[in-house]
Design a protein around this motif. Structure first.
Motif, short mmCIF file in Angstrom:
data_model
loop_
_atom_site.label_atom_id
_atom_site.label_comp_id
_atom_site.label_asym_id
_atom_site.label_seq_id
_atom_site.Cartn_x
_atom_site.Cartn_y
_atom_site.Cartn_z
N ARG A 114 30.54 31.28 39.90
CA ARG A 114 30.00 32.64 39.84
C ARG A 114 29.82 33.14 38.41
O ARG A 114 29.09 34.12 38.20
CB ARG A 114 30.90 33.59 40.63
CG ARG A 114 30.90 33.27 42.12
CD ARG A 114 31.95 34.05 42.85
NE ARG A 114 31.93 33.76 44.27
CZ ARG A 114 32.99 33.91 45.04
NH1 ARG A 114 34.13 34.31 44.55
NH2 ARG A 114 32.90 33.64 46.33
N LEU A 120 26.89 39.84 36.39
CA LEU A 120 28.31 40.15 36.37
C LEU A 120 28.79 40.35 34.93
O LEU A 120 28.44 39.58 34.05
CB LEU A 120 29.12 39.02 37.01
CG LEU A 120 28.86 38.71 38.48
CD1 LEU A 120 29.74 37.55 38.94
CD2 LEU A 120 29.09 39.93 39.36
N GLU A 124 34.18 41.38 36.01
CA GLU A 124 33.73 40.92 37.32
C GLU A 124 33.80 39.39 37.42
O GLU A 124 34.18 38.84 38.46
CB GLU A 124 32.30 41.39 37.58
CG GLU A 124 32.21 42.89 37.84
CD GLU A 124 30.78 43.39 37.92
OE1 GLU A 124 30.49 44.17 38.85
OE2 GLU A 124 29.95 43.00 37.08
N LYS A 125 33.49 38.71 36.33
CA LYS A 125 33.58 37.24 36.32
C LYS A 125 35.03 36.78 36.45
O LYS A 125 35.32 35.81 37.16
CB LYS A 125 32.93 36.67 35.05
CG LYS A 125 31.42 36.78 35.06
CD LYS A 125 30.80 36.20 33.81
CE LYS A 125 29.28 36.36 33.86
NZ LYS A 125 28.60 35.73 32.72
N CYS A 128 36.04 37.32 40.03
CA CYS A 128 35.45 36.29 40.88
C CYS A 128 36.18 34.95 40.72
O CYS A 128 36.41 34.24 41.70
CB CYS A 128 33.96 36.12 40.57
SG CYS A 128 32.93 37.43 41.26
N CYS A 131 39.46 35.20 42.67
CA CYS A 131 39.24 35.07 44.12
C CYS A 131 38.88 33.63 44.48
O CYS A 131 39.35 33.11 45.50
CB CYS A 131 38.12 36.01 44.58
SG CYS A 131 38.62 37.74 44.59
N SER A 132 38.07 32.98 43.66
CA SER A 132 37.71 31.58 43.91
C SER A 132 38.95 30.70 43.90
O SER A 132 39.11 29.83 44.75
CB SER A 132 36.72 31.08 42.86
OG SER A 132 35.50 31.76 42.97
#
Length: 200
Positions: A114, A120, A124-125, A128, A131-132
């Motif tokens: 992402r 992003l 935000e990166k 992400c 979460c990944s």
């Protein structure tokens, strides 16, 4: 497996293949493609992504205060994720060769891509990536646990299971002692598994 279940499983595989075709069409519509697992966006698509990017300062300034307060709680789970990740890798490395269970390729479950999205911002990166990692570790651990269950206890539950792992449909029916013994006896040469479908 009863014939009707074989038919349904074949239908499921056909639907999964159709989904892959639709995903490929969607990638084309969003103007990117994969080259050797690398994501390549068209220049115009990148330009549009950058145009709608929210700057880091504005992202933090406009954030709900409760999100900022609860962020440390979310990120504290990194300890549990790392511990789970390491313990599952150790367990698999020690036990799977003894049981002749095919090892799970961790890299198939931990996917970080992402950061290629130009819309992003840095935070935000990072979110992400977190979460990944969390979801990837859980998916990796689930597959290791599923292969362990195939080896030690390939019996379906009497009650319905929500979201069973991909190997579950091949288990012996609850109460079918003969099918269970047959499955356990067949494990002497090692577990034979179909690899779960992987995205391109």
């Amino acid at each position: 497996m009863p014939p009707q279940l074989d038919v349904l499983m074949e239908k499921l595989r056909a639907v999964e293949a159709e989904i892959e075709v639709e995903l490929a069409k969607r990638r084309e519509a969003l103007r990117y493609h994969l080259e050797n697992r690398r994501i390549v966006f068209e220049k115009e698509a990148l330009r549009l992504q950058r145009a709608i990017k929210v700057t880091l300062g504005r992202y933090i300034r406009d954030a709900n205060p409760w999100i900022i307060v609860t962020a440390p709680v979310i990120y504290s789970l990194i300890v549990a994720f790392v511990l789970l990740d390491v313990m599952v890798m150790i367990y698999q490395a020690i036990c799977f060769p003894i049981y002749k269970i095919p090892k799970v390729r961790r890299r198939d479950y931990l996917v970080f891509d992402r950061h290629h999205l130009a819309y992003l911002n840095l935070l935000e990166k990072i979110n992400c990536a977190y979460c990944s990692y969390g979801n990837g570790v859980i998916a990796f651990a689930r597959e290791v646990a599923a292969r362990t269950e195939v080896y030690w206890c390939p019996i379906k539950h009497a009650r319905r299971v929500l979201g069973p792992h991909p190997h579950y449909q091949g288990f012996a029916d609850f109460g079918d002692a003969e099918a269970y013994r047959t499955k356990i006896d067949s494990m002497t040469g090692g577990v034979k598994l179909d690899e779960p479908n992987q995205a391109p």
